[in-house]
Design a protein around this motif. Structure first.
Motif, PDB file in Angstrom:
ATOM      1  N   GLN A  70      -7.956  -3.685   9.672  1.00 63.85           N
ATOM      2  CA  GLN A  70      -7.015  -2.987   8.993  1.00 63.85           C
ATOM      3  C   GLN A  70      -6.714  -1.608   9.341  1.00 63.85           C
ATOM      4  O   GLN A  70      -5.566  -1.113   9.334  1.00 63.85           O
ATOM      5  N   MET A  78       2.311  -3.697  -3.759  1.00 60.37           N
ATOM      6  CA  MET A  78       1.853  -4.710  -4.649  1.00 60.37           C
ATOM      7  C   MET A  78       3.183  -5.193  -5.108  1.00 60.37           C
ATOM      8  O   MET A  78       4.078  -4.455  -5.711  1.00 60.37           O
ATOM      9  N   THR A 123      -1.349   2.487  -6.184  1.00 58.82           N
ATOM     10  CA  THR A 123      -0.610   1.547  -5.445  1.00 58.82           C
ATOM     11  C   THR A 123       0.812   1.214  -5.842  1.00 58.82           C
ATOM     12  O   THR A 123       1.083   1.101  -7.138  1.00 58.82           O
ATOM     13  N   TYR A 166      -4.334  -1.681  -0.654  1.00 59.72           N
ATOM     14  CA  TYR A 166      -2.859  -2.258  -0.420  1.00 59.72           C
ATOM     15  C   TYR A 166      -1.976  -1.128  -0.263  1.00 59.72           C
ATOM     16  O   TYR A 166      -2.218  -0.022  -0.949  1.00 59.72           O
ATOM     17  N   LEU A 204       0.197  -6.878  -1.202  1.00 62.10           N
ATOM     18  CA  LEU A 204      -0.209  -7.993  -1.808  1.00 62.10           C
ATOM     19  C   LEU A 204       1.079  -8.563  -2.681  1.00 62.10           C
ATOM     20  O   LEU A 204       1.929  -8.110  -3.412  1.00 62.10           O
ATOM     21  N   LYS A 243      -0.124  -2.970   4.379  1.00 61.53           N
ATOM     22  CA  LYS A 243      -0.471  -4.229   3.602  1.00 61.53           C
ATOM     23  C   LYS A 243      -0.153  -4.347   2.621  1.00 61.53           C
ATOM     24  O   LYS A 243      -0.146  -3.510   1.550  1.00 61.53           O
ATOM     25  N   ASN A 275      -9.270  -4.697  -2.091  1.00 61.86           N
ATOM     26  CA  ASN A 275      -8.834  -4.319  -1.133  1.00 61.86           C
ATOM     27  C   ASN A 275      -7.825  -3.251  -1.049  1.00 61.86           C
ATOM     28  O   ASN A 275      -7.476  -2.876  -2.380  1.00 61.86           O
TER      29      ASN A 275
END
Length: 223
Positions: free
Chosen positions: A172, A48, A73, A45, A4, A2, A43
């Motif tokens: 997810q 990013m 992240t 992630y 961002l 996932k 969320n």
């Protein structure tokens, strides 16, 4: 995986969303730095991508706030060719990588694929939250005593411990933990959540998995 993307140029953010989804990843778009900070807090992630020049809150400020919140992240900064100081400041503030504009979409996608492979192949460090420790490689959790986990239990708990106090949607979790061939359903996820809850209780860990059968779920400390 996932991702961002924080990019205020609508045409570019739309192009990035299409390209990233084409790779089989999911993506959220933030139109300014404050939205990026808010989404990062809400969320989980894997990567990013933050543009430096954004309205409301610039990328460097957003990066600092994300890091100050304890979020580790992997972050890629997007900078203009002349913004040498911004690139240095970004790396000093906690960015893991940067790309200069104009950049190649193909190169960015290649970097995301590389990160995805590394996440699947490399040994993972011990994870800690509250009084709970997870050894992903040994598939074991420890608090007042210890217990072994299955592979999927380990993957699930790794996600929660890497993103404590964040509500993570069921879909997810299914997309991340189960392979496409598994054809898992929310009921399968609920079974594993129940297993994890029992094992956390069995080792007297002062953490809990909250959420009902439909999700989302979050790992929090006991009051």
């Amino acid at each position: 995986m996932k991702v961002l993307v924080a990019e205020d140029q609508a045409d570019l953010s739309r192009l990035l969303k299409i390209a990233i989804e084409h790779e089989g990843f999911t993506v959220d778009i933030a139109n300014n730095g404050q939205e990026a900070v808010d989404l990062a807090a809400q969320n989980a992630y894997d990567v990013m991508i933050l543009d430096i020049m954004m309205p409301v809150k610039d990328g460097i400020t957003a990066l600092k706030e994300i890091r100050q919140a304890g979020d580790d992240t992997y972050i890629i900064m997007l900078t203009a060719m002349t913004e040498i100081d911004d690139r240095v400041n970004g790396l000093d503030a906690g960015a893991d990588d940067y790309m200069t504009k104009p950049y190649s979409i193909k190169e960015l996608m290649a970097r995301l694929r590389t990160l995805d492979r590394r996440e699947k192949q490399y040994e993972q460090p011990l994870l800690q939250f509250g009084d709970l420790t997870l050894d992903p490689d040994e598939q074991r959790i420890e608090s007042h005593n210890s217990i072994s986990l299955s592979g999927k239990e380990t993957k699930l708990l790794s996600i929660f411990m890497s993103n404590p106090n964040k509500e993570i949607p069921s879909q997810q979790l299914l997309n991340t933990v189960w392979d496409d061939d598994d054809q898992a359903e929310p009921a399968d996820l609920w079974i594993y959540i129940s297993y994890l809850r029992q094992k956390l209780q069995s080792i007297n860990a002062h953490v809990q998995l909250v959420g009902n059968q439909d999700g989302p779920f979050a790992l929090t400390t006991l009051e």
